[in-house]
Design a protein around this motif. Structure first.
Motif, mmCIF file in Angstrom:
data_model
loop_
_atom_site.group_PDB
_atom_site.id
_atom_site.type_symbol
_atom_site.label_atom_id
_atom_site.label_comp_id
_atom_site.label_asym_id
_atom_site.label_seq_id
_atom_site.Cartn_x
_atom_site.Cartn_y
_atom_site.Cartn_z
ATOM 1 N N GLN A 176 0.832 -1.209 0.000
ATOM 2 C CA GLN A 176 0.000 0.000 0.000
ATOM 3 C C GLN A 176 0.866 1.259 0.000
ATOM 4 O OE1 GLN A 176 -3.368 -0.099 -0.121
ATOM 5 N NE2 GLN A 176 -3.640 -2.284 0.220
ATOM 6 N N THR A 179 2.471 1.751 -3.321
ATOM 7 C CA THR A 179 1.460 2.275 -4.243
ATOM 8 C C THR A 179 1.361 3.785 -4.132
ATOM 9 O OG1 THR A 179 0.180 0.218 -4.156
ATOM 10 C CG2 THR A 179 -0.987 2.192 -4.887
ATOM 11 N N GLN A 180 1.280 4.275 -2.909
ATOM 12 C CA GLN A 180 1.124 5.721 -2.703
ATOM 13 C C GLN A 180 2.389 6.485 -3.092
ATOM 14 O OE1 GLN A 180 -0.732 7.191 0.800
ATOM 15 N NE2 GLN A 180 -2.115 5.461 1.038
ATOM 16 N N TYR A 202 -8.355 -1.650 -0.529
ATOM 17 C CA TYR A 202 -7.532 -0.590 0.065
ATOM 18 C C TYR A 202 -6.496 -0.078 -0.927
ATOM 19 C CZ TYR A 202 -9.537 -0.776 4.696
ATOM 20 O OH TYR A 202 -10.413 -0.665 5.745
ATOM 21 N N SER A 206 -5.433 3.677 -2.061
ATOM 22 C CA SER A 206 -4.044 4.135 -2.075
ATOM 23 C C SER A 206 -3.636 4.707 -3.419
ATOM 24 C CB SER A 206 -3.098 2.986 -1.694
ATOM 25 O OG SER A 206 -3.214 2.677 -0.318
ATOM 26 N N ASN A 303 -1.920 9.612 1.566
ATOM 27 C CA ASN A 303 -3.206 9.333 2.209
ATOM 28 C C ASN A 303 -3.037 8.200 3.214
ATOM 29 O OD1 ASN A 303 -5.922 9.133 2.841
ATOM 30 N ND2 ASN A 303 -6.430 7.938 1.016
ATOM 31 N N SER A 306 -5.968 6.404 5.384
ATOM 32 C CA SER A 306 -6.790 5.340 4.795
ATOM 33 C C SER A 306 -6.239 3.948 5.084
ATOM 34 C CB SER A 306 -6.888 5.539 3.274
ATOM 35 O OG SER A 306 -5.623 5.324 2.653
ATOM 36 N N LEU A 307 -4.977 3.851 5.499
ATOM 37 C CA LEU A 307 -4.363 2.552 5.755
ATOM 38 C C LEU A 307 -4.618 2.046 7.170
ATOM 39 C CD1 LEU A 307 -0.886 3.054 4.025
ATOM 40 C CD2 LEU A 307 -3.045 2.283 3.026
#
Length: 337
Positions: A176, A179-180, A202, A206, A303, A306-307
């Motif tokens: 994740q 990804t971000q 999720y 991300s 973000n 969100s995780l």
């Protein structure tokens, strides 16, 4: 104080421990405001263990806190400062430390794995392992500094450019974060693959442009359809899929090996590496990346909120580990008090 202790193989115990004291004039005592459960913690507590650790140690290497006491020689932090923790201690004098590769230190150790860490109300940390961070950054965000430092280090190893295509294999916490970070670096096609639809949901949050569950769709075929020739960069966050990454990367592309699984031994056809000019890089923890992490966290560029899927008290940490083991969480934040 209560602490989460690696009691024996496969077992974590909540024990009463003495509040630690400074052992050096360069030590700092912090009140732990938040900690997290890492995949490494789950591996440590597996039977047989998937990662070594010292029996009897207070676990938790992802944590942050507030300075409550400093040694006489400490210059970089003061009482009352909010700090993030680099859990890796290094000697500063071995060959690798002297050539600027402290992540390869021959005498390193790790808080929360081999030395007492952050699953407790207080922790004593060498001052050089602490970095000040704004109190405007919530503890549950600041606690992600350690895994984010590893991701930033790995991302710099492959140097993703605007317009690049990326495949990230494994959509757990590290996947994740990759990804971000790689999306922020300019990757326009970010493809996440995982067997868990929960994690893939999720990954969309991300910033993944495509998510693929190999149980439902042929991963290699799907990546070729999206990228035409294969991805510019493939990141293995699982630690066992090097051979599959070879089928996902384009000729002349890069593979970044992030995940660590001591028991994995995939067969690799060296001929294909040579013929297709594939660059393979490993990445291990971080290398002077914590100041960059502070800037990223304080910029609110990612973000990270969100995780965070769970917030628990220290006495519920065994339940949190079970949740991680079942793949039903991304990041679990632990509050010692």
């Amino acid at each position: 104080m209560l602490a989460g202790v690696f009691e024996k193989v496969g077992s974590l115990a909540i024990q009463e421990k003495e509040v630690p004291t400074l052992k050096s004039e360069l030590d700092v005592k912090i009140k732990v405001l938040a900690a997290s459960i890492c995949g490494t913690d789950v591996h440590i507590l597996s039977d047989p263990p998937g990662h070594p650790a010292t029996t009897g140690v207070i676990q938790g290497h992802e944590y942050m806190g507030e300075v409550v006491e400093i040694g006489k020689e400490v210059k970089n932090v003061n009482v009352g400062d909010r700090v993030i923790v680099d859990p890796t201690t290094t000697c500063g004098s071995c060959h690798y430390c002297q050539i600027g590769k402290p992540n390869m230190c021959e005498n390193s150790s790790t808080l929360g794995i081999f030395l007492d860490g952050g699953w407790a109300s207080y922790s004593v940390v060498p001052s050089k392992n602490l970095f000040k961070i704004s109190k405007e950054i919530a503890p549950e965000i600041a606690v992600l500094a350690e895994p984010l430092s590893c991701v930033i280090h790995g991302s710099e190893r492959v140097n993703v450019q605007p317009g690049d295509s990326v495949v990230i294999v494994g959509a757990g916490p590290m996947g994740q974060l990759f990804t971000q970070v790689l999306k922020a670096a300019g990757a326009t096609k970010v493809i996440c693959a995982d067997f868990s639809d929960y994690r893939l949901d999720y990954a969309k949050k991300s910033g993944a442009t495509h998510v693929i569950n190999p149980k439902n769709k042929d991963l290699i075929k799907a990546v070729r359809e999206i990228t035409e020739v294969g991805a510019d960069v493939v990141v293995d966050c699982v630690g066992a899929l090097f051979d599959q990454c070879m089928s996902l990367v384009r000729h002349g592309g890069q593979i970044l090996l992030v995940g660590m699984n001591e028991h994995a031994n995939p067969q690799i056809k060296q001929y294909d590496l040579t013929k297709n000019e594939i660059t393979v890089k490993g990445t291990y923890i971080q290398n002077y990346d914590f100041p960059k992490v502070v800037k990223v966290l304080e910029s609110n560029l990612l973000n990270l909120e969100s995780l965070i899927t769970h917030k628990i008290s220290l006495d519920k940490i065994s339940e949190g580990i079970d949740t991680m083991r079942k793949g039903e969480a991304i990041k679990i934040i632990v509050y010692p008090e």
